[in-house]
Design an enzyme around this catalytic site. Structure first.
Site, PDB file in Angstrom:
ATOM      1  N   CYS A   1       0.670  -1.259   0.048  1.00 23.85           N
ATOM      2  CA  CYS A   1      -0.041   0.029   0.174  1.00 23.85           C
ATOM      3  C   CYS A   1       0.937   1.336   0.104  1.00 23.85           C
ATOM      4  O   CYS A   1       1.623   1.526  -0.969  1.00 23.85           O
ATOM      5  CB  CYS A   1      -0.869  -0.118   1.302  1.00 23.85           C
ATOM      6  SG  CYS A   1      -2.174   1.128   0.890  1.00 23.85           S
ATOM      7  N   ALA A   2       0.826   2.064   0.964  1.00 24.33           N
ATOM      8  CA  ALA A   2       1.640   3.284   1.081  1.00 24.33           C
ATOM      9  C   ALA A   2       2.980   2.950   1.513  1.00 24.33           C
ATOM     10  O   ALA A   2       3.813   3.827   1.407  1.00 24.33           O
ATOM     11  CB  ALA A   2       0.794   4.587   2.130  1.00 24.33           C
TER      12      ALA A   2
END
Length: 161
Positions: free
Chosen positions: A102-103
């Site tokens: 994800c991030a």
């Protein structure tokens, strides 16, 4: 038995972190949830509180892999943790596995790990950061670095670990 550390900070994305914990433990892999917050209870981005196994300061020994779940607030806390940055650099230098979803691949990019690598992340998370080649694949492995897109790829990510 393999040993994996997964790092948790308040605001981590629960599905990304706990899917990895669940699937790896089902596979008989020892996974230790490590809090970087100075306290064992860690609350995810959707208000689910998880009791980590140990605090970062209690790490004793090396694992075969380090895993970073996403969630923007959690990722920012992981990015700011100097001890974790040093550990990631050490593991990469030793050719050990590091993984992020994800991030969280932005932590790797911020440390310069992805300059000449193929990688993926949540859309926009690696924007303006040095990445060799950005791919829109569910999971990307390049060398000893694994990156993944987000909640929708949590199972393929965990299985790749």
């Amino acid at each position: 038995m393999s040993q994996v550390y997964i790092f948790l900070a308040d605001g981590f994305e629960e599905l990304e972190g706990l899917t990895a914990v669940d699937l790896l433990r089902r596979a008989g892999i020892e996974i230790t949830m490590v809090s970087v917050t100075g306290k064992k209870p860690v609350t995810g981005s959707h208000g689910i509180t998880v009791e980590s196994d140990i605090l970062f300061e209690e790490i004793d020994g090396e694992a075969q892999m380090l895993v970073l779940p996403g969630g923007m607030q959690g990722t920012l806390a992981l990015r700011e943790h100097a001890g974790l940055a040093d550990m990631l650099k050490d593991y990469l230098a030793k050719g050990k596995w590091i993984a992020a979803i994800c991030a969280a691949p932005s932590v790797f990019a911020g440390l310069g790990f992805l300059k000449e690598k193929k990688a993926t992340s949540y859309p926009g998370a690696l924007q303006d950061l040095p990445v060799g080649e950005y791919l829109e694949e569910p999971v990307v492995k390049d060398g000893h670095i694994i990156t993944s897109r987000g909640v929708g790829t949590a199972i393929p990510f965990a299985l790749s670990l």
